[in-house]
Design an enzyme around this catalytic site. Structure first.
Site, PDB file in Angstrom:
ATOM      1  N   SER A  19      19.692 -11.253 -12.174  1.00 21.71           N
ATOM      2  CA  SER A  19      18.589 -11.696 -11.303  1.00 21.71           C
ATOM      3  C   SER A  19      17.338 -12.207 -12.171  1.00 21.71           C
ATOM      4  O   SER A  19      17.462 -13.049 -12.943  1.00 21.71           O
ATOM      5  CB  SER A  19      18.106 -10.365 -10.352  1.00 21.71           C
TER       6      SER A  19
ATOM      7  N   ASP B  20      25.980 -13.371  -2.799  1.00 27.24           N
ATOM      8  CA  ASP B  20      24.540 -12.845  -3.046  1.00 27.24           C
ATOM      9  C   ASP B  20      23.752 -13.534  -2.087  1.00 27.24           C
ATOM     10  O   ASP B  20      23.704 -14.478  -1.865  1.00 27.24           O
ATOM     11  CB  ASP B  20      24.259 -13.515  -4.598  1.00 27.24           C
TER      12      ASP B  20
ATOM     13  N   HIS C 201      24.163  -9.142  -4.343  1.00 27.58           N
ATOM     14  CA  HIS C 201      23.185  -9.412  -5.509  1.00 27.58           C
ATOM     15  C   HIS C 201      23.466  -8.796  -6.836  1.00 27.58           C
ATOM     16  O   HIS C 201      22.993  -7.468  -6.838  1.00 27.58           O
ATOM     17  CB  HIS C 201      21.872  -9.498  -5.058  1.00 27.58           C
TER      18      HIS C 201
END
Ligand SMILES: *[C@@H]1O[C@H](CO)[C@@H](O)[C@H](O)[C@H]1NC(C)=O
Ligand SMILES: *[C@@H]1O[C@H](CO)[C@@H](O)[C@H](O)[C@H]1NC(C)=O
Ligand SMILES: *[C@@H]1O[C@H](CO)[C@@H](O)[C@H](O)[C@H]1NC(C)=O
Ligand SMILES: *[C@@H]1O[C@H](CO)[C@@H](O)[C@H](O)[C@H]1NC(C)=O
Ligand SMILES: *[C@@H]1O[C@H](CO)[C@@H](O)[C@H](O)[C@H]1NC(C)=O
Length: 528
Positions: A193, A404, A444
């Site tokens: 991320s 995601d 995610h």
């Protein structure tokens, strides 16, 4: 009898000796750790504590920022925990920690951060130190999960964009050599991320920092991403508005996505191996004949169409790709929930517009132009030229969950294409230093419906290179054996029990079910 007794005594003594030896070795390490505080003399570095932590004992983190949401971390291995502060400019400083394992494998590693924070990722530090890496992690220049510290503090923004990570690596490598008495043999990075963006930033701008970078779901094209995420609220409106689509309606949309697209990879298993094949049509969900249950108004259908389409500026230039279909449910909870997205709000308020009362509902293309022109701290991280990293011998393993719901995996594919175009190289040539893997059914960075446990953090299903993305990077760097696939386990969220494995393909190949085994059978799939 006497001789048996003395034999026993001898054995007990040997056993005691062995035990004492082990204890002394551990004691030496603990002593070395506690005295290390007096040995560090590095410019701008203030060491606070050096503390031996035995495997199984709990590190008390309750003194840290409570928004980080972690008050303790159990150590998985014997290690020396070093806490420090490092000045990065006359106006800024980072909190830095080193977790140096007793069972050191001559490898250095830096962890990254998440969101818009501000939090040392202790779970990752524990994970990688337990695998034998001399590990460092920093707070990215400010504390907590919010971005208020950016306001009128360009140096704090610079720390967040790149300087915290880079500084931690420079200092961390010196500390590693000082502590273990010899330099590391190879240097690694693991992050997802915002952490994925940080890894890419180093590959783009500090090509000598790492030999191997594992960068997941990267928040690259950062400013565009913040605009895209902030724009969602202007599309959905608040919960209850005519434009708003509820979570249960998004579940209906997701089911329709599966109806239309699940079988395109050869298997009907609720997982899209190749979202690119999915040209979703929302029309069948529009209410007709007076029915209002399990259907969408024409206005809501328009919201769905917009959110699952790429975002363009007024000149028709792409701002950010579409949310890839398949991620509707996760996205509906986090991004399309009728609230402004906090990271985006904080970025525009505190780093870009310098106005802490700015209303995120007013976000528009003028703000997009402002953020792109400003690119605070050089954070965009979308430079397609990674030749310096390649020449330095660096290896990049980039992965992205294909379900995601926070950062679209389509943007990772867009970046791969940019590198291809900028460097004028075919995938076969990029393979030498850059490989990208789409992880089907991964949300995610972790979780999701698919075989998403790739070993990118705690709870890994295995530690061998064929079961673990980080150890496969180690094999690539140290043995020159590059990964052709990234294998993921479908692990039970609570028990960790593995029900099946799937081999995720190296882009631009994608997985196709060919049988004859069941969909859970790894060998029933082919990268095509
Ligand atoms: C953890 O540290 C805090 C202060 O930072 C202290 O108040 C607390 O008592 C400690 N907890 C334990 C279990 O030692
Ligand atoms: C962050 O918190 C730590 C205490 O956990 C403190 O030592 C440090 O000064 C804080 N950093 C900033 C930039 O406020
Ligand atoms: C120490 O910090 C200052 C900025 O405050 C910087 O100019 C200097 O280069 C730093 N020293 C080292 C060795 O990094
Ligand atoms: C040390 O690490 C090696 C390899 O990483 C492992 O085989 C061994 O079991 C570890 N020893 C301890 C005491 O953790
Ligand atoms: C916000 O402040 C920064 C300096 O901290 C400045 O570079 C930037 O131009 C300001 N933004 C606006 C919109 O005024």
């Amino acid at each position: 009898m006497a001789s048996l007794l003395s034999l026993l005594t001898v054995r007990v003594c040997i056993a005691l000796l062995a035990l004492t030896h082990a204890v002394v070795a551990q004691g030496d390490f603990a002593t070395q750790c506690s005295s290390f505080i007096n040995q560090v003399d590095i410019e701008n570095v203030t060491v606070y504590t050096t503390q031996y932590v035995g495997a199984g004992s709990t590190v008390n983190l309750s003194g840290g920022d409570s928004s980080c949401g972690q008050s303790s971390q159990v150590a998985s291995a014997n290690l020396c925990r070093i806490t420090m502060e490092v000045a990065t400019s006359p106006n800024s400083r980072i909190s830095l920690e080193a977790w140096f394992p007793q069972n050191y494998t001559d490898r250095f590693l830096s962890t990254g951060n998440g969101g818009i924070g501000g939090c040392i990722q202790y779970t990752d530090m524990d994970y990688t130190s337990s695998l034998g890496f001399a590990t460092v992690g920093a707070n990215n220049g400010h504390n907590g999960t919010g971005g208020a510290a950016f306001l009128n503090h360009p140096d704090v923004i610079i720390d967040f964009a790149w300087r915290s990570l880079h500084t931690g690596v420079v200092i961390g490598k010196q500390l590693t050599e000082l502590f273990y008495g010899a330099p590391h043999t190879a240097s690694y990075y693991l992050g997802c991320s915002t952490g994925g963006r940080q890894g890419w930033k180093m590959a783009q701008d500090f090509p000598d920092d790492f030999d191997g970078v594992v960068a997941g779901a990267p928040a690259i094209a950062w400013n565009s991403l913040q605009y895209w995420s902030g724009n969602f609220y202007t599309v959905t409106g608040a919960s209850g508005s005519p434009t708003f689509v509820s979570t249960s309606q998004w579940q209906t949309v997701h089911q329709e996505v599966l109806n239309q697209c699940d079988a395109l990879d050869g298997a009907t298993d609720s997982i899209l191996e190749n979202p690119d094949l999915c040209d979703f049509d929302v029309t069948p969900l529009i209410c007709s004949g007076g029915s209002t249950a399990n259907c969408l108004t024409a206005t809501q259908a328009e919201t769905v169409r917009t959110l699952l389409s790429p975002l363009y500026d007024e000149n028709g230039e792409l701002i950010y790709p579409r949310m890839q279909p398949g991620a509707e449910v996760l996205a509906s909870y986090v991004m399309w929930n009728g609230q402004p997205f906090a990271f985006s709000t904080d970025w525009f308020r505190y780093a870009v517009l310098n106005d802490s009362s700015w209303n995120p509902a007013t976000l528009d293309l003028a703000d997009y132009a402002t953020v792109m022109a400003q690119n605070p701290g050089g954070i965009e991280t979308f430079n397609g030229d990674i030749s310096a990293f390649a020449s330095a011998g660096g290896k990049m393993l980039h992965y992205h969950g294909l379900a995601d719901g926070l950062i679209s995996s389509d943007n990772s594919k867009r970046y791969y294409a940019l590198v291809q175009e900028t460097m004028g190289m075919e995938p076969a040539e990029l393979d030498d230093f850059y490989r990208f893997f789409g992880i089907s059914g991964m949300g995610h960075c972790s979780g999701g419906d698919g075989a998403a446990n790739i070993g990118n953090g705690a709870g890994a299903a295995g530690t061998s290179p064929d079961e673990n993305v980080l150890m496969s990077m180690v094999r690539w760097v140290e043995e020159g054996v590059a990964p052709e696939v990234v294998r993921g386990a479908k692990s039970d969220m609570y028990s960790g029990q593995v029900s099946y494995w799937r081999a995720h393909c190296k882009w631009p190949l994608t997985n196709t079910y060919v049988g004859p085994g069941a969909v859970e059978d790894e060998s029933a799939w082919e990268c095509t």
